[in-house]
Design a protein around this motif. Sequence first.
Motif, mmCIF file in Angstrom:
data_model
loop_
_atom_site.group_PDB
_atom_site.id
_atom_site.type_symbol
_atom_site.label_atom_id
_atom_site.label_comp_id
_atom_site.label_asym_id
_atom_site.label_seq_id
_atom_site.Cartn_x
_atom_site.Cartn_y
_atom_site.Cartn_z
ATOM 1 N N ALA A 170 54.481 -113.555 -3.696
ATOM 2 C CA ALA A 170 55.874 -113.889 -4.351
ATOM 3 C C ALA A 170 56.816 -112.658 -4.136
ATOM 4 O O ALA A 170 58.291 -113.169 -4.160
ATOM 5 C CB ALA A 170 55.177 -113.818 -5.850
ATOM 6 N N ALA A 171 56.573 -111.570 -4.136
ATOM 7 C CA ALA A 171 57.626 -110.601 -3.936
ATOM 8 C C ALA A 171 58.192 -110.798 -2.469
ATOM 9 O O ALA A 171 59.346 -110.332 -2.248
ATOM 10 C CB ALA A 171 56.960 -109.196 -3.935
ATOM 11 N N ALA A 172 57.337 -110.953 -1.602
ATOM 12 C CA ALA A 172 57.861 -111.173 0.077
ATOM 13 C C ALA A 172 58.789 -112.204 0.231
ATOM 14 O O ALA A 172 59.809 -112.274 0.855
ATOM 15 C CB ALA A 172 56.694 -111.090 0.909
ATOM 16 N N TRP A 173 58.469 -113.498 -0.718
ATOM 17 C CA TRP A 173 59.216 -114.757 -0.491
ATOM 18 C C TRP A 173 60.202 -114.645 -1.391
ATOM 19 O O TRP A 173 61.149 -115.619 -1.273
ATOM 20 C CB TRP A 173 58.396 -115.820 -0.357
ATOM 21 N N GLY A 174 60.402 -113.954 -2.495
ATOM 22 C CA GLY A 174 61.354 -114.116 -3.568
ATOM 23 C C GLY A 174 61.281 -115.306 -4.602
ATOM 24 O O GLY A 174 62.145 -115.818 -4.685
ATOM 25 N N ILE A 175 59.790 -115.614 -4.823
ATOM 26 C CA ILE A 175 59.631 -116.756 -5.394
ATOM 27 C C ILE A 175 58.831 -116.428 -6.636
ATOM 28 O O ILE A 175 58.229 -115.412 -6.853
ATOM 29 C CB ILE A 175 58.923 -118.109 -4.487
ATOM 30 N N ILE B 137 59.743 -114.625 4.846
ATOM 31 C CA ILE B 137 59.771 -116.171 4.884
ATOM 32 C C ILE B 137 59.673 -116.668 6.253
ATOM 33 O O ILE B 137 58.712 -117.411 6.650
ATOM 34 C CB ILE B 137 60.755 -116.994 4.108
ATOM 35 N N GLU B 138 60.659 -116.509 6.900
ATOM 36 C CA GLU B 138 60.997 -116.894 8.383
ATOM 37 C C GLU B 138 59.785 -116.237 9.163
ATOM 38 O O GLU B 138 59.286 -116.874 10.065
ATOM 39 C CB GLU B 138 62.363 -116.688 8.846
ATOM 40 N N ASP B 139 59.557 -115.134 8.865
ATOM 41 C CA ASP B 139 58.287 -114.272 9.715
ATOM 42 C C ASP B 139 57.035 -115.165 9.484
ATOM 43 O O ASP B 139 56.274 -115.262 10.545
ATOM 44 C CB ASP B 139 58.350 -112.903 9.393
ATOM 45 N N ASP B 140 56.874 -115.336 8.403
ATOM 46 C CA ASP B 140 55.505 -116.074 7.962
ATOM 47 C C ASP B 140 55.293 -117.419 8.703
ATOM 48 O O ASP B 140 54.163 -117.892 9.198
ATOM 49 C CB ASP B 140 55.213 -116.295 6.501
ATOM 50 N N LEU B 141 56.573 -118.204 8.561
ATOM 51 C CA LEU B 141 56.652 -119.400 9.131
ATOM 52 C C LEU B 141 56.165 -119.451 10.799
ATOM 53 O O LEU B 141 55.774 -120.176 11.287
ATOM 54 C CB LEU B 141 57.996 -120.259 8.892
ATOM 55 N N ARG B 142 57.242 -118.328 11.435
ATOM 56 C CA ARG B 142 56.974 -118.217 13.054
ATOM 57 C C ARG B 142 55.535 -117.778 13.283
ATOM 58 O O ARG B 142 55.024 -118.285 14.212
ATOM 59 C CB ARG B 142 57.937 -117.243 13.310
ATOM 60 N N PRO C 74 64.286 -120.539 4.893
ATOM 61 C CA PRO C 74 64.460 -118.851 5.213
ATOM 62 C C PRO C 74 65.714 -118.286 4.520
ATOM 63 O O PRO C 74 66.664 -118.896 4.240
ATOM 64 C CB PRO C 74 64.783 -119.180 6.753
ATOM 65 N N ASP C 75 65.487 -116.976 4.117
ATOM 66 C CA ASP C 75 66.492 -116.379 3.294
ATOM 67 C C ASP C 75 66.646 -115.019 3.958
ATOM 68 O O ASP C 75 65.808 -114.291 4.047
ATOM 69 C CB ASP C 75 66.109 -116.360 1.934
ATOM 70 N N PRO C 76 68.011 -114.633 4.339
ATOM 71 C CA PRO C 76 68.188 -113.271 4.747
ATOM 72 C C PRO C 76 67.458 -112.040 4.032
ATOM 73 O O PRO C 76 67.306 -111.033 4.437
ATOM 74 C CB PRO C 76 69.655 -113.177 5.113
ATOM 75 N N ALA C 77 67.629 -112.406 2.641
ATOM 76 C CA ALA C 77 67.378 -111.515 1.429
ATOM 77 C C ALA C 77 65.845 -111.450 1.646
ATOM 78 O O ALA C 77 65.331 -110.365 1.080
ATOM 79 C CB ALA C 77 67.752 -111.729 0.393
ATOM 80 N N HIS C 78 65.003 -112.266 2.223
ATOM 81 C CA HIS C 78 63.383 -112.222 2.167
ATOM 82 C C HIS C 78 62.997 -112.645 3.498
ATOM 83 O O HIS C 78 62.620 -113.599 3.948
ATOM 84 C CB HIS C 78 63.032 -113.117 1.015
#
Length: 761
Positions: free
Chosen positions: A544-549, A574-579, A567-571
């Motif tokens: 939750a902290a890493a994804w901002g949710i 998110i994109e790193d986990d998807l990749r 994906p969110d530049p502030a978090h």
Amino acid sequence: MRRWRWVLMLVGSGLPLFLQADEQTLFSFVRPLDVVQVSTEDAWFPELTAETTPEGAILRRLSFNNAAQPTLSLEPQDGVWDWTGQRTMTLRLRNAMEWDLTLHVRIESGDGQALEARIGLPTGPTQTLAVPLQATSPQAWGMRAGPPMPWSQGGRRLLVATQVQGEISLDRVRAVKVYLRNPDVPQHILLGQFGVSASDELVTAYQGLVDGYGQYTRRAWGDKINADSQLRRLLDNASAALDSWNRQLPERDRFGGLRGGARFEATGFFRTEKQAERWYLVTPDGHPFFSLGVNAVSRQHSQTYVQGREVMFQSLPAPHEPLALFYGQGDSRTGVMATRERQFAHGRWFDFYSANRYRAQAEQACERHEPCAPCRTRQSLPDAERRDETACLVLRTQAVNALWPEQTLARLQAWGFNTLGNWSDAELHEQPRMPYVLPLSIAGDYASIPTGHDWWGAMPDPFDPRFAMAAERAVAIAARGRREDPWLIGYFVDNELPWVAPGDTPQARYALAYNTLRQTTDVPAKRAFLKQLRDRHRNQQGLAAAWGIELPAWELMEDPGFEAPLPDPAHPAIEDDLRRFLALYADTYFRTVAEALAWHAPNHLLLGGRFSIATPEALAACARYCDVLSLNTYTRAPQQGQDFTALHALNRPVLIAEFSFGSRDRGPFWPGPLEVPGETARGAAYAHFLERALQEPVIVGLHWFQYLDQPVTGRLLDGENGHVGLVAITDVPFDGFVDAVRRANLRLLRRWLPPAERTAP
């Protein structure tokens, strides 16, 4: 934006209306026959009077302004129109520009429903636009693309809309709108009568499309067949040219590798090697090999369904006629996106290609053999007592079929090709004459993940143990009896998998990851993704902290339909986990296949996944486990749509496993994924593609799609009906195109041959 309303109430034109017996005119733009409200938005009538066209039609000019959607609207003066019993809306019109226009028609009913049609309006004489009053598409008639429009019927030039979406209530029609979308400059059309008809112009448009040879009936072109004698003459001419063309080929080894230049180590099987920054395929005898291939060199893709749509065919054999041998039964209903909206996908089919070969070669094939028993029996009987000829016809067919491999291979080699591409007939592989490739189609009851780009089906779930079993089985079957075959270059794995969704949004780029998380936890891929997230973030608080949710409980992620954030530049996690998940997914997929191939077919190459779309993660995994990266690309040049800088960095050779250029001037209605203006342009486009391929040192081969034109009314598999072949449905090569292809192939081989000093002997 300007909106005008015109109320035109003149009556009794006395002009010829080009009406059918059952056609009702509601309005004439020249001299109205009834009261109709005419309004325009960003469009106008620049003249108060009509004008005469070169062919003598009297029409009224309408000008569309340069705007987002300039529109002409027609509405009844009071209430609605009741079109019950009518089948077609008609509009007499002419394109007043020097280029084709794309016209949109919207028919609305009072209950909020609408029909929408998009029509290509060509330049040329006045024509009657006919819009069916129900939804339709070429797929509803069993084919990828419908017949060209306009066409002449009964003295009228008809432009039938073959693609209509939506529905209306015929008893409550309240408006017809004609508009353009975003014209760059003002555009002009000329208008005549507007009305409705009880005639089904759509059915008329599909009647009698195909002649007895399988050719389109409404257009003429060079080498279109009109008689059996002409067919035999053209085939004889095509065969006679082969000897001369063979003498122009460069010196080759038995596998088609080029002599006279560099030599490589001979290992007895095809392999790859990189020298001086260029990649090469190497033949079993140690010569450099640039794979010039043709896909679907086959007699099995020329059948087309006839049952239920016999109206399309001018001449089909009667049951007692010899050509009735070329009927068959099939069922192509699969449920994948490629066939989902297609009708006429099962039942009786006819094979025009095999029938044409029988017409041309039955006598010749029979003469090569001693008379068979049925022939001897008939020769000894008077005409009146001759027995059933079925047995003899079957034997003649078998004799014609026996000629096909030799004739086809001779053509391909004389045209400069050296590889039998994917989906080619097995009987060609059995002749030690031309190297070939094979597909690994991994089918099974394993789980799958949709991405929205699932033309041939959803993505296989490589984490499912059943996938590994299916891959093992597919490889074992494909490799059976071929483990020591030096003519087999290697295997492709699957075809055009949907690694991404359509579009260029993050949802499309990471569709496989997002859709995996939407699944239930009985899907192995979702369990693998959740494990990867837990291993990295430990618990829901960390994620939750890493994804901002907000994520009160980890179990919420296990629920079906879970929506991961964009994906969110502030978090950045998110994109790193998807990749990371896409990389794991692709790695598991290609590693599973590579391990199966290493066990069952260690002597042959793994040629990659035939990507039409791909993620960087999928390409990297393919390069890690495969010997070659294979791309299906329908562009003017290999570099278009591909990042060759990134491909170079993967340090693997690249094979263009599909490319082609099609047109609409030789019969089939669909030009394939990439259209050129005409037959001559196909040859120029082919030569340009090869010229550009020479500039990329990672490219080791190009495979054309395909050998034979697809049937006019659609192939069995999915209704594709493209003019993309080297050879017509009559078995006659497209002479000008084939010669251009042959010259381009020879030019590439001569320029590509590496000099002897670049590699060790």
